[in-house]
Design an enzyme around this catalytic site. Structure first.
Site: not given
Ligand code: PLP
Length: 667
Positions: A73, A161, A211-213, A249, A338
């Site tokens: 994000t 996603n 995004s790492g997670h 940081t 989300c």
């Molecule tokens: N873009 C996509 C395709 C995603 O699947 C996600 C996560 O749901 C994001 C952006 C947002 O990522 P983050 O959770 O690292 O802000």
């Protein structure tokens, strides 16, 4: 307690064990501030540089920038801010910048929301145009050809996603080149990392957030690639970290953990190959097909990531499927994580113009490249158990209802759709039933129920009638009971169900349709007659005249905190533990097998049990469900009707699953 099977990898993932170790080392040993010039700082900086170098290699960054940040994000914000600031500068300098900002209709919400935000804040006021996708979720390249010459920025994701659909980035790049577009190009690469080969500098992509997670690193760490010649404006200014590109940081624990994940990606031995993941998807799909007859997959497998399956089942809503899987300890999501909190249809599937029911009933099942054969074996077995639980309920078109018990001893059964109720009353001797106020969209469900309970429909009656109808006093004998229709006014009937042997018996149940309780002729009802509404906006399930009079006195509802449940049950061995989830959820979780202590009474059957429970007003009734919502309604209903000890387990199985499961299995 069955172990959790996590199939929601596109929402987030567990952290790779070696990444946890790396993060711990970063916090305990390499804890220096990488901006410090002493040895402790230098060691931390060295770790960070090693991770960055690895990321640069893996992503093929060439001479572009690669900065660490908090996640995608933030990366999307930074990219859009950078592009829009550059567009504004070009406009001020009198250069043409086009008139629109284009984004794929199936982008993550972070993209269109950020476009609107920065477009407004920077006073650019360009038109924001969605780029359509086809039925397979692929971008409409003809539309892009029209838009590209006038676009200041084009945003398209590498893989979606929700569906896993892989964009044709090469084709998009060709369109941008062929149309001579000067647009900047943002490609959200979040779902591509670890699943698709990336060589960023070999493309004309200007910005690529990660995004790492989503790939076994912790939440709060991400990366942004910016092409060498692409404009850049920092989102955050301050101490000048990340060579001034992103102040603040650095998240060193996150960077260390991400580094471990990248290391696993680079060594190529720990993550599954594409071919292996495709086999896993095939196996999951086969189990879904056998567990959920009629299942439809919402994205073509040959065009999507092998780690994502998006599907809908004609006779089950996504909420019901989620509840079922959750009961079996299988974690999936409806749409994206989300949006699944809001139960709106999937905008991604809507953009693909899939039929409404598929958009509303979609489930996403996703795994990561660390999945093992044993994981997939376990997942398939669990999915098949869900299928069996459904077959044994009356939910499926071919279900046989073994777990649902017989309809005849349930009392009135409630079928709900939002605030609207259809009621069904069955009789044991004749195997017949009456349906009151049938809702059209509930018809398949009611048909399944009637067929699977082997009932014959004696009559279908409506509480709402037309004024021109003459008043038939309908009287239907249902075994030992009589259902009598009494005209209330020109527009409505009330149906009273009473034991048939008294002279003028007090009805046990009254089906009141849309009529307000206060408007019902007092002589028709007893104080304890259970009033079953056709419209139940407050979600009371059922009520009595007495309860309506005392409404305010019975507002207090008992919640049992998960931490207090064991003690409560020890102190009240006589308590009844009541699972108000659907029978198939109860069965899928393996709860209450042969149990006497755990009753399975779905909300739809609650009304039929109320008289019995009110006759023992001091025996504690402990209701539970998946999350605590349905059980709160059940406890509130009993409380309102005058039971003195109705409780709901706060947080439900999600929070108190271990205690509840142990209790069920002990019984
Ligand atoms: N873009 C996509 C395709 C995603 O699947 C996600 C996560 O749901 C994001 C952006 C947002 O990522 P983050 O959770 O690292 O802000």
């Amino acid at each position: 307690m069955t172990t959790e099977i996590y199939l929601d990898g596109n929402a987030t993932s567990a952290v790779l064990p070696s990444a946890i170790t790396a993060a711990a080392v970063a916090m305990s040993e390499l804890y220096g501030n990488p901006s410090s010039t002493h040895a402790t700082g230098l060691k931390a900086k060295d770790m960070m540089s090693t991770v960055r170098a690895r990321a640069r290699r893996l992503l093929g960054v060439g001479s572009g920038r690669l900065m660490f940040n908090s996640g995608a994000t933030e990366g999307i914000q930074t990219a859009i801010l950078s592009a829009l600031v550059a567009l504004r500068e070009r406009r001020v300098a009198g250069e043409p910048i086009g008139n629109c900002l284009v984004y794929g209709e199936t982008e993550h919400k972070a993209v269109p929301e950020s476009l609107a935000h920065w477009n407004r804040l920077l006073g650019l006021n360009l038109v924001i145009k969605p780029l359509c996708v086809d039925g397979d979720g692929m971008h409409d390249l003809l539309q892009l050809q029209m838009l590209a010459p006038n676009a200041g920025l084009v945003c398209t994701m590498a893989a979606n996603n929700e569906t896993g659909v892989i964009s044709d980035l090469a084709a998009i790049e060709s369109v941008l080149a062929e149309t001579g577009s000067a647009a900047y190009w943002l490609v959200d690469c979040v779902q591509a990392l670890g699943k698709l080969h990336l060589d960023l500098a070999g493309t004309r992509i200007d910005y690529a957030p990660f995004s790492g997670h989503k790939l076994y690193a912790p939440k709060g760490i991400g990366m942004l690639y910016v092409r060498d010649a692409a404009p850049f404006t920092p989102l955050m200014i301050g101490g000048g970290q990340e060579t001034g590109q992103r102040s603040g940081t650095e998240n060193m624990a996150g960077i260390a953990a991400l580094g471990e994940v990248l290391c696993a990606l680079e060594d190529g031995t720990r993550f599954r190959s594409l071919a292996e993941m495709e086999t896993f998807r095939e196996r999951l799909a086969a189990s879904l097909r056998s567990a959920l007859p009629g299942v439809v997959f919402n994205a073509p497998f040959n065009m999507s990531l092998p780690t994502t399956l998006n599907f809908s089942v004609p006779w089950l809503s996504s909420k019901e499927l989620l509840d079922l899987f959750d009961a079996a300890n299988v974690r999936v999501s409806s749409g994206s994580a989300c949006s699944s909190a809001k139960s709106a249809p999937s905008y991604v599937l809507e953009a693909m113009h899939l039929p409404t029911w598929r958009c509303a009933a979609a489930i996403r099942m996703s795994f990561g490249p660390l999945a093992t054969v044993a994981d997939i074996d376990a997942a398939c077995a669990r999915l098949e158990r869900c299928g069996t639980a459904l077959q044994e309920s009356c939910m499926t078109p071919s279900g046989h209802g073994a777990s649902s018990g017989s309809a005849v001893d349930k009392g009135p059964v409630q079928f709900s759709l939002g605030e609207f109720n259809t009621w069904l009353v069955a009789d044991s001797d004749s195997g017949t039933c009456v349906i009151i106020d049938p809702q059209e969209s509930l018809a398949p469900r009611i048909e399944n129920y009637v067929r699977c309970q082997q009932l014959q429909v004696r009559a279908v009656v409506h509480t709402r009638t037309t004024a021109s109808e003459s008043t038939p006093v309908v009287s239907i004998a249902l075994g030992a009971q009589i259902l009598t229709g009494v005209r209330h006014d020109d527009g409505h009937m009330i149906y009273l169900l009473a034991d048939g042997n008294g002279a003028s018996p007090v009805p046990r149940f009254a089906f009141t349709g849309a009529i307000a309780v206060s408007a019902i002729e007092p002589v028709l009802l007893g104080d304890a007659t259970l009033l079953c509404p056709g419209i139940d906006a407050p979600q009371h399930i059922c009520t009595t005249r007495a309860a309506e009079r005392n409404l305010r006195q019975h507002d207090a509802l008992g919640n049992i905190a998960p931490a207090q449940l064991t003690q409560f049950l020890e102190e009240h061995p006589e308590a009844l533990l009541i699972d108000v989830r659907e029978h198939y959820e109860h069965a899928a979780g393996g709860a209450g097998s042969g149990g006497v202590q755990v009753l399975s009474v779905p909300l739809s059957e609650l009304t039929g049990r109320i008289e019995q429970w009110l006759s023992m007003p001091h025996v504690p009734l402990v209701f539970f469900c998946r999350s605590g919502n349905r059980s709160a309604r059940a406890a509130a209903c009993l409380c309102r009707l005058g039971h003195h000890a109705a409780w709901s387990v706060a947080g439900g199985m999600a929070m108190a699953g271990v205690v509840l499961q142990r209790r069920s299995q002990a019984s």
